[in-house]
Structure formats: C-alpha cells, structure tokens
Design a protein around this motif. Structure first.
Motif, PDB file in Angstrom:
ATOM      1  N   VAL A  44      87.387 -52.338  34.421  1.00  0.00           N
ATOM      2  CA  VAL A  44      86.688 -52.132  35.681  1.00  0.00           C
ATOM      3  C   VAL A  44      85.322 -52.789  35.562  1.00  0.00           C
ATOM      4  N   VAL A  45      85.017 -53.708  36.449  1.00  0.00           N
ATOM      5  CA  VAL A  45      83.740 -54.407  36.420  1.00  0.00           C
ATOM      6  C   VAL A  45      83.001 -54.132  37.713  1.00  0.00           C
ATOM      7  N   GLN A  46      81.774 -53.618  37.601  1.00  0.00           N
ATOM      8  CA  GLN A  46      80.995 -53.297  38.793  1.00  0.00           C
ATOM      9  C   GLN A  46      79.926 -54.349  39.002  1.00  0.00           C
ATOM     10  N   GLN A  47      79.897 -54.891  40.216  1.00  0.00           N
ATOM     11  CA  GLN A  47      78.865 -55.848  40.589  1.00  0.00           C
ATOM     12  C   GLN A  47      77.605 -55.099  40.978  1.00  0.00           C
ATOM     13  N   SER A  48      76.505 -55.505  40.435  1.00  0.00           N
ATOM     14  CA  SER A  48      75.247 -54.838  40.758  1.00  0.00           C
ATOM     15  C   SER A  48      74.942 -54.983  42.240  1.00  0.00           C
ATOM     16  N   THR A  49      74.525 -53.897  42.865  1.00  0.00           N
ATOM     17  CA  THR A  49      74.216 -53.915  44.292  1.00  0.00           C
ATOM     18  C   THR A  49      72.723 -53.763  44.545  1.00  0.00           C
ATOM     19  N   GLY A  51      69.039 -54.837  45.253  1.00  0.00           N
ATOM     20  CA  GLY A  51      68.477 -55.994  45.935  1.00  0.00           C
ATOM     21  C   GLY A  51      69.426 -56.526  46.971  1.00  0.00           C
ATOM     22  N   PRO A  52      69.173 -57.730  47.499  1.00  0.00           N
ATOM     23  CA  PRO A  52      70.029 -58.314  48.533  1.00  0.00           C
ATOM     24  C   PRO A  52      71.434 -58.541  48.007  1.00  0.00           C
ATOM     25  N   ARG A  53      72.431 -58.425  48.897  1.00  0.00           N
ATOM     26  CA  ARG A  53      73.815 -58.656  48.488  1.00  0.00           C
ATOM     27  C   ARG A  53      73.985 -60.102  48.068  1.00  0.00           C
ATOM     28  N   ARG A  54      74.662 -60.295  46.941  1.00  0.00           N
ATOM     29  CA  ARG A  54      74.847 -61.647  46.429  1.00  0.00           C
ATOM     30  C   ARG A  54      75.832 -62.428  47.283  1.00  0.00           C
ATOM     31  N   SER A  55      75.764 -63.741  47.218  1.00  0.00           N
ATOM     32  CA  SER A  55      76.731 -64.591  47.893  1.00  0.00           C
ATOM     33  C   SER A  55      78.056 -64.524  47.146  1.00  0.00           C
ATOM     34  N   GLU A  56      79.134 -65.022  47.791  1.00  0.00           N
ATOM     35  CA  GLU A  56      80.449 -65.000  47.150  1.00  0.00           C
ATOM     36  C   GLU A  56      80.427 -65.808  45.860  1.00  0.00           C
ATOM     37  N   SER A  57      79.695 -66.938  45.867  1.00  0.00           N
ATOM     38  CA  SER A  57      79.645 -67.785  44.670  1.00  0.00           C
ATOM     39  C   SER A  57      79.001 -67.048  43.513  1.00  0.00           C
ATOM     40  N   PHE A  59      78.889 -64.007  43.131  1.00  0.00           N
ATOM     41  CA  PHE A  59      79.711 -62.848  42.784  1.00  0.00           C
ATOM     42  C   PHE A  59      80.805 -63.249  41.799  1.00  0.00           C
ATOM     43  N   TRP A  60      81.468 -64.389  42.057  1.00  0.00           N
ATOM     44  CA  TRP A  60      82.620 -64.767  41.236  1.00  0.00           C
ATOM     45  C   TRP A  60      82.263 -65.586  40.004  1.00  0.00           C
ATOM     46  N   MET A  61      81.202 -66.407  40.049  1.00  0.00           N
ATOM     47  CA  MET A  61      80.931 -67.329  38.947  1.00  0.00           C
ATOM     48  C   MET A  61      80.664 -66.654  37.604  1.00  0.00           C
ATOM     49  N   PRO A  62      79.864 -65.554  37.560  1.00  0.00           N
ATOM     50  CA  PRO A  62      79.666 -64.909  36.242  1.00  0.00           C
ATOM     51  C   PRO A  62      80.984 -64.456  35.616  1.00  0.00           C
ATOM     52  N   ARG A  84      89.423 -63.954  53.544  1.00  0.00           N
ATOM     53  CA  ARG A  84      88.635 -63.722  52.330  1.00  0.00           C
ATOM     54  C   ARG A  84      89.027 -64.708  51.229  1.00  0.00           C
ATOM     55  N   CYS A  85      90.317 -65.049  51.145  1.00  0.00           N
ATOM     56  CA  CYS A  85      90.750 -66.049  50.166  1.00  0.00           C
ATOM     57  C   CYS A  85      90.048 -67.388  50.414  1.00  0.00           C
ATOM     58  N   ASP A  86      90.059 -67.814  51.679  1.00  0.00           N
ATOM     59  CA  ASP A  86      89.441 -69.096  52.017  1.00  0.00           C
ATOM     60  C   ASP A  86      87.939 -69.082  51.739  1.00  0.00           C
ATOM     61  N   LYS A  87      87.257 -68.015  52.139  1.00  0.00           N
ATOM     62  CA  LYS A  87      85.810 -67.950  51.943  1.00  0.00           C
ATOM     63  C   LYS A  87      85.445 -67.907  50.458  1.00  0.00           C
ATOM     64  N   SER A  88      86.231 -67.175  49.669  1.00  0.00           N
ATOM     65  CA  SER A  88      85.947 -67.080  48.235  1.00  0.00           C
ATOM     66  C   SER A  88      86.113 -68.438  47.567  1.00  0.00           C
TER      67      SER A  88
END
Length: 773
Positions: A44-49, A51-57, A59-62, A84-88
C-alpha cells in the motif's frame, strides 16, 4: 513493494509500505492459470496530500522510477475509467522508458501494422498519439480505442517493449499478457449504477496479471492511496474475502421462445429447467419423487360417521372460513376507539389459549401503562368447564362442541349499563400500579386453576358484557389468596346457565363498528355460525375427533399438492414471465392460439443484434420505406448503440420523424408487455433499447465522410463508433433476411446498399491476429 527498499527512494518517502502476503494465488490459478507459478507481494503506497494536489505526472513518476530501479517492469496500472487512462498516459510527456533498439522495433511494428489503413486513417489523432506513447514505452488499453490500435498495444506489450500500460479492467480478461507488477489506481469503481468497492474476485483477476510464467517467482501488487490508507479489514476482505456468489444470468427473450416453438422436439420449459437459475431445484427432484411415492403409499385414515351421512368436510370448510372472518373482525374491534372505554379493570374478556385447544375466560386486572404496554388479565385455566356456545341469528344459544370454539362473538341477550356492577377496587388503599407478582402467576382457588398473565391486544378474542368487582391492590401489589379465591368464584358465577362464556358485546350496536367491509364480514360470520349449527355434525360427540382427522387429512393433501407443484413446470422461477411473454406474442400475432409461429414470428427470429419486437414492428410497419439507404442505416444504429449519455445529434427532418416513429413503437410495445404482467417499464424499455447518439455519425459515414471528420460530430470514443458500425453491418444482414421472408424486394436491395455503404476503411480493417504481421 518487495521488502528491502531504501527509505530514501521516492516511493518510500511517499508513505508507509508493508508487505502483505498474497493469498490470491489460488484465485489466480483459477482465473489465469498461465500465471499460477508466481507468488505475489502486495503493498500500500500513500501519496502525500500536504500542500497543493500534485499533477498526474508527479503522481506516477516517483513510483515508476522506483519500479525501474528494482526491475519491476513491465507494469500494468489499472484505472477504472477510459478518461483517467488517457489523462494518466498523456501526463507522462517527459518520460522515455525504451532503448534505441526497442524504439526501432516499435516503429517498424507500428509502420507495418498501420500500413493497411488508408492515408487519411493513418493520420487519425488516436493512431498518431498512440505511436508517440508507444515509442516511449507507454501504452493505453481500453474500450474506447480503435480495434487495430488495441491489437497493436497488446502485441507490443507481449513482446515486452511496453514498460507501463494504463488500462481498464478489460485488459485482465482474455489476453495472455502478464506483467511483473500490477498497480491499482483505486480500490473503487463505477459499475454503471454506483461507485463501489472492488469485489474479491475482481481484485484477484487483475492482481493475477502480476508475475510472468517461467520468469518471475514473485508478482508485485501495489495499491495507490490518493487520500487515505485503506482499513486493514477492508484490505483483508479484498484479498482473502469470500468469492462472489455465482448467479444465473439466464434471461428469457422473445427470440429464444420463438426459436424453441419452431422445433417440435424442444420445449421452452425444458430449456428453463436446464438453466443455472433452476439448478438447485432440479437437483433435488429425485428426492422429491421418492418422497412423493412414499406419501402416496401411506394409508389414509377414514372418518366413520355415526349419523349415517358424513358432512364433516363441509363443516370443517365452514369452520375455517368462519375463523378467517373472526380474526379480521377481532383485529378491527380491538383497534376501535369505542372498544377502549370497555377495556377497563373488572371487564370480562375471552382470551386466546396458548395451546389453541380452547379459549379462556378472564378478567382485566390492569390496563396498559407507560411501563407495561400489555393488559394484565386473570384467566381461568381449569378443565371442568361446560361446552361452548354458538349463537344463532335469533339470539338463541345452541351448544357447540369440537374444535370450532375459537374466538367468536356471542350475541348478547341484553345490554347492561356500563356502570352496572362496576367496582375498580375494594381495597381501602389506592393502587399505585406496581406489580409485585412474577408474571405469569399461577395458582388454584375454589377448585379451579387460574393464571395472571400479560396479554397483547390481538390475544383478546371478545369483550363480554359483564364486569365484576376486583381488588387490584391485593391481586397485584399485595397478593392475597382470599382475594384470588373470591375473584375466581365471581368469574365462575358469570357463566350464564353453565355456558362457557358470558354474552359478548355486539360489534355493531355496542362497539359502533361502522366500516362497510367489516360489517359485511361480521354478518357473513354470523350466517356461517348459523349454518354450522344446522349441520348434522354440529353437537356430535365425535366432532372433536373428526375435526382432528380432517386437519391431518388437509395437512397431508396440502403437502402432497405442494410436492406435485414443486415438481411441475409451473414451479419454475421464470414461468410467470414466460407465460406473460407468450400472451404478448399471441396478442401481436407472432404465434397463434396453438403456439404455432406465424410470419411475424419468423421475421422476429432473424433479429438478434437489436431488440426483436422493436425491430420486427419497425419492418412490418414499413417505417424504413420512405428513407434512403443512408438514412435507414442511421436510424437502425439506435438498435445496436449501447452508450446512454452522449451529445445530442443534429438530425435532418426525415431522420427526426423516423426517430419519433420508432420511439413511439417502443413505448406501445412496452405498455403492451406491462399489460400482460411482463416486468417492463415502458419509458425505461424504450430508453434501454433505443439510443440515438450515433444516428448523425452513421448517416455521415454511410454518405462517405472520412472517419476523422465523423469523430468530430460526437463525444463518443472512436472504439465505440467502430464497434457500433460493425454490429450495424450484422443488423443490415438480419433486416435483409427478414425482407426476404416478407417478400419485400425493395427493402432487401436497400439493406444491401446500406451494408455496402458502411463497410469500408478503418472500421472494417482486418484483425492483426487473423492476418498476421
């Protein structure tokens, strides 16, 4: 993530990770046996929330960089929406995950695959955009893609040159394309009706893609948490929860019924029996047949009448009918406001016996209160009472014995004033309402058994005209055997002429029952009592014995009939719907009264891609005759298009008129089905089977407009457009065959022309799997 990752990695900094043993290997063996060798580790990996919400890029690159360092690619990232698939995928514009040799392999493969397209189709935005993503090792897979684009993505992923694939759950079905890692973007999905959590079976099916046969010992499964970490109980239920219960999806259709009716050797009932929906019921048939034979072989007891002419069956049926009337009348009387003024301490009532063998005479000791919502009643439980009374219409009391002594109202000989013999308490001390005896309180007094018990409204069978003096204090608060003895003696004295019960209050005159239906039931009840008193069985010394035998016989017959019903065709779950559909087909002359399929039914048998009744009625009402081939095929698209929410098409006057005609036909058919008890809502029926979102698109396509241009006319994805037009070609063939049966040569030629008009270019490009590459 697999254990051993350093705290300094981007994914580790994003949140807490923990290895969860993958117990889904069993499910993966069942769903995807090609991956049965590989174990899995889930994280389970939690993305830090903060500050401002991160962009999709961002979010996925790390995560992807970390997977690359640990050699955990290729990875399939499941996103539960096409958008969502297309945007990601588009958000990873700066990522390049392939080597030069892989780029060359991808370029050559794409050039060869797309070379079969026309020049204009090669430049479609989707075709150009997917090639740009593929060269960087990124892929997208969902239902909105063109078929040839999906095939290219699948083939390149199987070759291992696509490192990251954003996909909907459809990629987990059918295609043998395992990965080293599976990532869940979310654990919730929209199923067409609501957003809900993933089911264990869905999770196992998708997680089963992690781990390649012969290459990986462990498959890694990662759950991304955008907002919060899931509860441990939710994760446990997701991973090791009970599998979804299999439910039959067998549905009756008019086409199925018509096809089966055309074959003399087949019966629709046999088809229903063989469905999974009837599996459990049909599995128990041998046991039921054995039980039926045993019951039929059992000897039945006969009733020997000592009066010469047995009428016990008639008497018993009247008794049952009278009891039904009595129950409805009693329930209504106890709810009348006028009844409450009589239900006071000292009032005599008849109470339902727990054994249901006989009813009991009692006196109200205490009325309901805030603390206790029941009546406290002292009842006589002794068995030295005389036989019961059945009143006649002339208010003459006649004795009745046997089992029919339950709860009837005795016609009063005369009315007494409410104040007569009324005495709430003979104790000098005022009652406080406290009950110091343990209920039920049992005892004996004056040679008679009694019991003080709490009684519900519905247990009071009738309200008597009589009242007696009671000492509430010494009956409930300070129990006195002397007072109990006097109360029992007074109850015994209130039995007029040795009868079972005192006279009852008249439901109409005394209790003011005015409801028309209840008054009719009351009079019907009295007529039944009179008729029973005139029956030869009434007063017979063996009535009780014979009533008991009748009960046994009725129970035996009911069990026998129920068993026969369960083994018959009428017991099938879908039999009522089947009968309703048969009635509909008769009404619109698809079959005759002997269930022989008529011309209209033969036409309906050709309709498989769209709703058969709407399609057939559209043909038989000549709704396509005044339309050109392009217009006809455009309207026909409403029968096969499946997406409900789309942009509103712009239609010509002729197309708009044709749309109204076919929609009105659907509403008429919906109303007809509802009339014959088929579970159909007319408006919903029309909306579900007619979707006009692609009428304009198909019309322009049939006129020869390039695919790139028709895509600009709607917000429907390219893949769904292609799927609809391909299905529409099948519908044209069905309409053409129907026209041949009808002898309509003009319609036959029109359907041929329409089919040829839509069968071109990228929509009907040959599959790469079939032609090879």
């Amino acid at each position: 993530m697999k254990p051993g990752s350093k705290a300094g990695t981007p994914a580790a900094r994003a949140g807490t990770q923990g290895k969860i043993p993958d117990t889904s290997s069993r499910g993966r063996d069942q769903k995807n046996p090609k991956n049965h060798h590989a174990n899995s580790a889930a994280a389970v990996v939690q993305q830090s929330t903060s500050g401002p919400r991160r962009s999709e890029s961002s979010f996925w690159m790390p995560l992807i960089n970390n997977l690359l360092k640990k050699s955990l690619v290729p990875v399939v990232i499941f996103c539960f929406s096409k958008n969502r698939c297309d945007k990601s995928a588009d958000s990873m514009f700066g990522a390049d995950l392939t080597s030069n040799s892989e780029k060359s392999e991808i370029r050559l493969f794409c050039d060869k695959a797309f070379s079969r397209l026309k020049g204009s189709d090669r430049n479609l935005p989707q075709v150009v955009g997917i090639q740009s993503l593929l060269r960087r090792g990124i892929g997208v897979h969902h239902a909105g893609l063109l078929p040839i684009v999906k095939e290219v993505v699948e083939m390149l992923f199987c070759r291992g040159v696509i490192k990251v694939l954003f996909s909907t759950e459809t990629f987990a079905m059918g295609v043998n394309a395992p990965a080293r890692t599976v990532v869940f973007d979310s654990l919730r999905k929209f199923d067409g009706k609501e957003h809900r959590k993933l089911l264990p079976g869905e999770y196992i099916q998708m997680a089963g893609r992690a781990g390649r046969r012969g290459l990986d010992n462990i498959g890694t499964v990662i759950v991304m948490c955008r907002d919060e970490i899931p509860e441990e109980s939710d994760l446990k239920n997701l991973i090791v929860g009970k599998p979804t219960r299999l439910e039959s999806q067998f549905r009756l259709t008019y086409t199925m019924i018509l096809h089966l009716l055309r074959v003399e050797e087949l019966k629709v009932e046999d088809m229903l029996k063989r469905s999974f929906a009837e599996f459990h019921a049909q599995k128990n048939l041998p046991e039921k047949e054995k039980l039926l034979l045993q019951m039929l072989c059992q000897p039945t007891k006969t009733i020997d009448c000592i009066k010469g002419e047995p009428t016990i069956e008639e008497y018993y049926e009247m008794a049952l009918e009278a009891e039904a009337h009595r129950e409805s009348i009693t329930e209504a009387i106890m709810q009348l406001h006028s009844s409450q003024q009589f239900l006071t301490p000292g009032r005599l009532v008849v109470v339902k016996s727990k054994s249901d063998d006989d009813h009991l005479l009692g006196v109200i000791v205490k009325t309901p209160s805030a603390a206790l919502k029941q009546y406290i009643i002292l009842v006589l439980t002794g068995d030295c009472m005389s036989s019961a009374i059945v009143p006649s219409s002339s208010n003459q009391n006649e004795k009745e014995s046997g089992d029919f002594k339950q709860g009837y109202f005795v016609i009063p000989k005369g009315k007494r004033g409410m104040e007569d013999e009324y005495f709430s308490s003979v104790s000098t001390r005022k009652s406080s309402g406290v009950i110091n005896i343990k209920l039920p309180y049992k005892g004996d007094a004056s040679g008679m058994g009694f019991e003080v018990r709490a009684i519900e409204n519905k247990e009071i069978m009738s309200i008597c005209t009589s009242k007696i003096k009671i000492d509430q204090v010494r009956l409930l608060e300070d129990p006195s055997q002397t007072v109990y003895s006097k109360t029992v003696q007074m109850l015994i004295k209130e039995q007029p002429d040795g009868n079972k019960y005192p006279a009852a209050l008249d439901a109409i005159k005394d209790l003011k029952m005015k409801d028309m239906l209840l008054v009719e039931n009351y009079h019907a009840y009295q007529r039944l009592l009179k008729k029973m008193s005139e029956n030869k069985c009434h007063g017979c010394i063996k009535l009780k014995e014979h009533i008991a035998l009748m009960k046994e016989q009725k129970k035996y017959k009911d069990q026998l009939n129920e068993l026969k019903y369960q083994m018959s065709d009428e017991a099938l779950q879908q039999m009522p719907e089947f009968q309703g559909r048969i009635d509909v087909l008769k009404e619109i002359h698809y079959i005759d009264s002997d269930l022989v399929v008529q011309l209209k039914g033969r036409v309906a048998c050709e309709m498989n891609s769209g709703e058969e009744l709407i399609s057939t009625e559209c043909l038989l009402e000549n709704q396509l005759d005044d339309l050109e081939p392009e217009e006809a095929v455009a309207i026909m698209s409403a029968l096969v298009f499946q997406q409900r929410n789309t942009s509103e098409p712009s239609l010509t006057p002729k197309l708009a008129d044709a749309r109204k005609r076919i929609y009105d036909t659907a509403i008429r058919l919906g109303n007809l089905q509802r009339e014959f008890k088929v579970p159909v809502d007319p408006e919903e029926y029309a909306r579900d089977h007619l979707k006009f979102g692609l009428v304009e698109v198909v019309y322009e396509w049939a006129k020869g407009t390039p695919f790139a241009d028709i895509c600009e006319l709607t917000d429907v994805s390219e893949g769904l457009i292609v799927r609809t037009i391909v299905r529409l070609d099948e519908t044209c063939r069905e309409f053409r065959n129907a026209a041949s049966i009808m002898g309509n040569s003009a319609l036959y030629k029109k359907m041929e022309t329409a089919s040829n008009a839509i069968k071109r270019d990228i929509v009907f490009a040959a599959s790469l799997y079939i032609t090879g590459i």
